[in-house]
Motif scaffolding. Structure first.
Motif, PDB file in Angstrom:
ATOM      1  N   UNK A  60       9.831 -11.117 -25.245  1.00 50.58           N
ATOM      2  CA  UNK A  60       9.805 -12.419 -24.567  1.00 50.58           C
ATOM      3  C   UNK A  60       8.634 -12.486 -23.593  1.00 50.58           C
ATOM      4  N   UNK A  61       7.936 -13.617 -23.606  1.00 48.73           N
ATOM      5  CA  UNK A  61       6.741 -13.748 -22.782  1.00 48.73           C
ATOM      6  C   UNK A  61       7.065 -13.546 -21.308  1.00 48.73           C
ATOM      7  N   UNK A  62       8.250 -14.044 -20.875  1.00 49.09           N
ATOM      8  CA  UNK A  62       8.612 -13.891 -19.474  1.00 49.09           C
ATOM      9  C   UNK A  62       8.805 -12.424 -19.103  1.00 49.09           C
ATOM     10  N   UNK A  63       9.257 -11.595 -20.055  1.00 49.79           N
ATOM     11  CA  UNK A  63       9.387 -10.163 -19.797  1.00 49.79           C
ATOM     12  C   UNK A  63       8.025  -9.514 -19.593  1.00 49.79           C
ATOM     13  N   UNK A  64       7.036  -9.989 -20.366  1.00 47.83           N
ATOM     14  CA  UNK A  64       5.675  -9.477 -20.207  1.00 47.83           C
ATOM     15  C   UNK A  64       5.141  -9.798 -18.819  1.00 47.83           C
ATOM     16  N   UNK A  65       5.447 -11.010 -18.320  1.00 43.52           N
ATOM     17  CA  UNK A  65       4.980 -11.410 -16.992  1.00 43.52           C
ATOM     18  C   UNK A  65       5.659 -10.598 -15.899  1.00 43.52           C
ATOM     19  N   UNK A  66       6.977 -10.443 -16.012  1.00 36.97           N
ATOM     20  CA  UNK A  66       7.724  -9.664 -15.022  1.00 36.97           C
ATOM     21  C   UNK A  66       7.208  -8.242 -14.975  1.00 36.97           C
ATOM     22  N   UNK A  67       6.877  -7.690 -16.145  1.00 31.84           N
ATOM     23  CA  UNK A  67       6.348  -6.336 -16.212  1.00 31.84           C
ATOM     24  C   UNK A  67       5.022  -6.189 -15.493  1.00 31.84           C
ATOM     25  N   UNK A  68       4.311  -7.307 -15.301  1.00 30.99           N
ATOM     26  CA  UNK A  68       3.036  -7.286 -14.587  1.00 30.99           C
ATOM     27  C   UNK A  68       3.181  -7.743 -13.136  1.00 30.99           C
ATOM     28  N   UNK A  69       4.427  -7.900 -12.684  1.00 30.17           N
ATOM     29  CA  UNK A  69       4.648  -8.282 -11.291  1.00 30.17           C
ATOM     30  C   UNK A  69       4.482  -9.766 -11.022  1.00 30.17           C
ATOM     31  N   UNK A  70       4.492 -10.594 -12.082  1.00 27.39           N
ATOM     32  CA  UNK A  70       4.353 -12.038 -11.933  1.00 27.39           C
ATOM     33  C   UNK A  70       5.714 -12.716 -12.030  1.00 27.39           C
ATOM     34  N   UNK A  71       5.863 -13.839 -11.341  1.00 24.73           N
ATOM     35  CA  UNK A  71       7.106 -14.601 -11.384  1.00 24.73           C
ATOM     36  C   UNK A  71       7.001 -15.671 -12.465  1.00 24.73           C
ATOM     37  N   UNK A  72       7.806 -15.571 -13.550  1.00 16.92           N
ATOM     38  CA  UNK A  72       7.710 -16.526 -14.660  1.00 16.92           C
ATOM     39  C   UNK A  72       8.452 -17.827 -14.386  1.00 16.92           C
ATOM     40  N   UNK A  73       7.963 -18.878 -15.012  1.00 20.39           N
ATOM     41  CA  UNK A  73       8.592 -20.195 -14.887  1.00 20.39           C
ATOM     42  C   UNK A  73       8.182 -21.027 -16.095  1.00 20.39           C
ATOM     43  N   UNK A  74       9.051 -21.931 -16.526  1.00 17.86           N
ATOM     44  CA  UNK A  74       8.734 -22.797 -17.663  1.00 17.86           C
ATOM     45  C   UNK A  74       8.943 -24.258 -17.290  1.00 17.86           C
ATOM     46  N   UNK A  75       8.010 -25.094 -17.676  1.00 16.83           N
ATOM     47  CA  UNK A  75       8.115 -26.540 -17.474  1.00 16.83           C
ATOM     48  C   UNK A  75       8.111 -27.243 -18.827  1.00 16.83           C
ATOM     49  N   UNK A  76       8.850 -28.344 -18.930  1.00 19.85           N
ATOM     50  CA  UNK A  76       8.834 -29.175 -20.130  1.00 19.85           C
ATOM     51  C   UNK A  76       7.729 -30.211 -19.957  1.00 19.85           C
ATOM     52  N   UNK A  77       6.690 -30.104 -20.771  1.00 17.40           N
ATOM     53  CA  UNK A  77       5.589 -31.058 -20.676  1.00 17.40           C
ATOM     54  C   UNK A  77       5.899 -32.364 -21.384  1.00 17.40           C
ATOM     55  N   UNK A  78       6.452 -32.255 -22.600  1.00 15.56           N
ATOM     56  CA  UNK A  78       6.672 -33.460 -23.395  1.00 15.56           C
ATOM     57  C   UNK A  78       7.609 -33.162 -24.560  1.00 15.56           C
ATOM     58  N   UNK A  79       8.390 -34.146 -24.929  1.00 18.24           N
ATOM     59  CA  UNK A  79       9.199 -34.066 -26.143  1.00 18.24           C
ATOM     60  C   UNK A  79       9.155 -35.449 -26.776  1.00 18.24           C
ATOM     61  N   UNK A  80       8.646 -35.527 -28.005  1.00 16.09           N
ATOM     62  CA  UNK A  80       8.455 -36.837 -28.609  1.00 16.09           C
ATOM     63  C   UNK A  80       8.724 -36.816 -30.103  1.00 16.09           C
ATOM     64  N   UNK A  81       9.003 -37.987 -30.617  1.00 13.56           N
ATOM     65  CA  UNK A  81       9.208 -38.187 -32.052  1.00 13.56           C
ATOM     66  C   UNK A  81       7.848 -38.481 -32.680  1.00 13.56           C
ATOM     67  N   UNK A  82       7.459 -37.701 -33.703  1.00  9.75           N
ATOM     68  CA  UNK A  82       6.136 -37.865 -34.309  1.00  9.75           C
ATOM     69  C   UNK A  82       6.259 -38.022 -35.824  1.00  9.75           C
ATOM     70  N   UNK A  83       5.283 -38.657 -36.452  1.00 11.27           N
ATOM     71  CA  UNK A  83       5.273 -38.729 -37.923  1.00 11.27           C
ATOM     72  C   UNK A  83       5.077 -37.338 -38.513  1.00 11.27           C
ATOM     73  N   UNK A  84       5.653 -37.098 -39.651  1.00 12.04           N
ATOM     74  CA  UNK A  84       5.490 -35.826 -40.335  1.00 12.04           C
ATOM     75  C   UNK A  84       4.064 -35.689 -40.868  1.00 12.04           C
ATOM     76  N   UNK A  85       3.624 -34.468 -41.092  1.00 10.84           N
ATOM     77  CA  UNK A  85       2.307 -34.184 -41.664  1.00 10.84           C
ATOM     78  C   UNK A  85       2.504 -33.252 -42.849  1.00 10.84           C
ATOM     79  N   UNK A  86       1.527 -33.244 -43.760  1.00 16.61           N
ATOM     80  CA  UNK A  86       1.687 -32.482 -44.996  1.00 16.61           C
ATOM     81  C   UNK A  86       1.981 -31.009 -44.732  1.00 16.61           C
ATOM     82  N   UNK A  87       1.177 -30.368 -43.856  1.00 19.40           N
ATOM     83  CA  UNK A  87       1.344 -28.948 -43.597  1.00 19.40           C
ATOM     84  C   UNK A  87       2.721 -28.652 -43.010  1.00 19.40           C
ATOM     85  N   UNK A  88       3.131 -29.463 -42.017  1.00 15.38           N
ATOM     86  CA  UNK A  88       4.448 -29.262 -41.404  1.00 15.38           C
ATOM     87  C   UNK A  88       5.560 -29.527 -42.405  1.00 15.38           C
TER      88      UNK A  88
END
Length: 206
Positions: A60-88
């Motif tokens: 987990x990325x937060x474990x990597x940060x804690x292991x380096x003495x950093x305080x982890x945090x997560x923010x929700x930037x955006x959640x939206x409905x989007x059209x599908x694309x071929x690759x996805x």
């Protein structure tokens, strides 16, 4: 990014009563480990801590940060409905006619942007993922998409495939991660399968 400089070789010799050869050897070892950077004519500087992601297992990325003495945090930037694309559509097995949910999360260490997570889901799962993401962020929790999956009892995680790619930051990424456009970044793309072999896809820019 460089921080404060170390004393000169002469000053280190005098302070610790050792020879210049010993000092140079010690500095070379620190440089090899990425802890300091030596610049000719300017001196030796303490380097920015590097976050190491173990590739033999998914850490987990937060474990990597804690292991380096950093305080982890997560923010929700955006959640939206989007059209599908071929690759996805091809990877997720969702018809092009059906829209997707795109969820963007920002991982921080000591309030500094460290990683951008962008994940794609079918609408039903995506709405639930958004709800839990907002709740975890509201509780000041550090989390990734994998952590949100654990909040959904109807989903049992199966195989996770990952690819790693070196790239450079475009304007969108550089603005979010607060780095210069063109700086090197690491792109980690994960395809996550549940126990019924239904895939979801996520992309992290680190």
């Amino acid at each position: 990014m460089l921080f404060r400089s170390l004393p000169s070789e002469r000053e280190l010799c005098e302070k610790y009563s050792v020879s210049r050869i010993t000092v140079r050897q010690a500095l070379s070892e620190l440089e090899n480990e990425g802890l300091v950077t030596r610049t000719h004519g300017k001196g030796t500087f303490i380097s920015q801590l590097k976050v190491v992601q173990e590739l033999l297992s998914i850490t987990p990325f937060q474990n990597s940060l804690v292991g380096k003495g950093l305080t982890p945090k997560t923010e929700v930037l955006e959640c939206k409905n989007i059209p599908n694309a071929y690759q996805l559509s091809r990877v997720l097995g969702i018809p092009l006619s059906e829209n997707l949910i795109e969820l963007s999360l920002l991982g921080l260490g000591n309030e500094t942007p460290m990683a951008l997570y962008t994940s794609y889901f079918d609408t039903d799962i995506g709405i639930k993922m958004q709800e839990f993401a907002l709740k975890l962020a509201g509780d000041q929790r550090s989390f990734t998409t994998l952590d949100i999956y654990k909040c959904l009892p109807e989903i049992t995680l199966g195989v996770i495939n990952q690819t790693f790619e070196a790239s450079i930051a475009d304007k969108y990424i550089s603005d979010i991660l607060q780095i210069k456009k063109g700086n090197p970044i690491l792109i980690v793309e994960s395809t996550i399968y549940n126990s019924k072999d239904k895939p979801q896809i996520g992309r992290a820019h680190v």
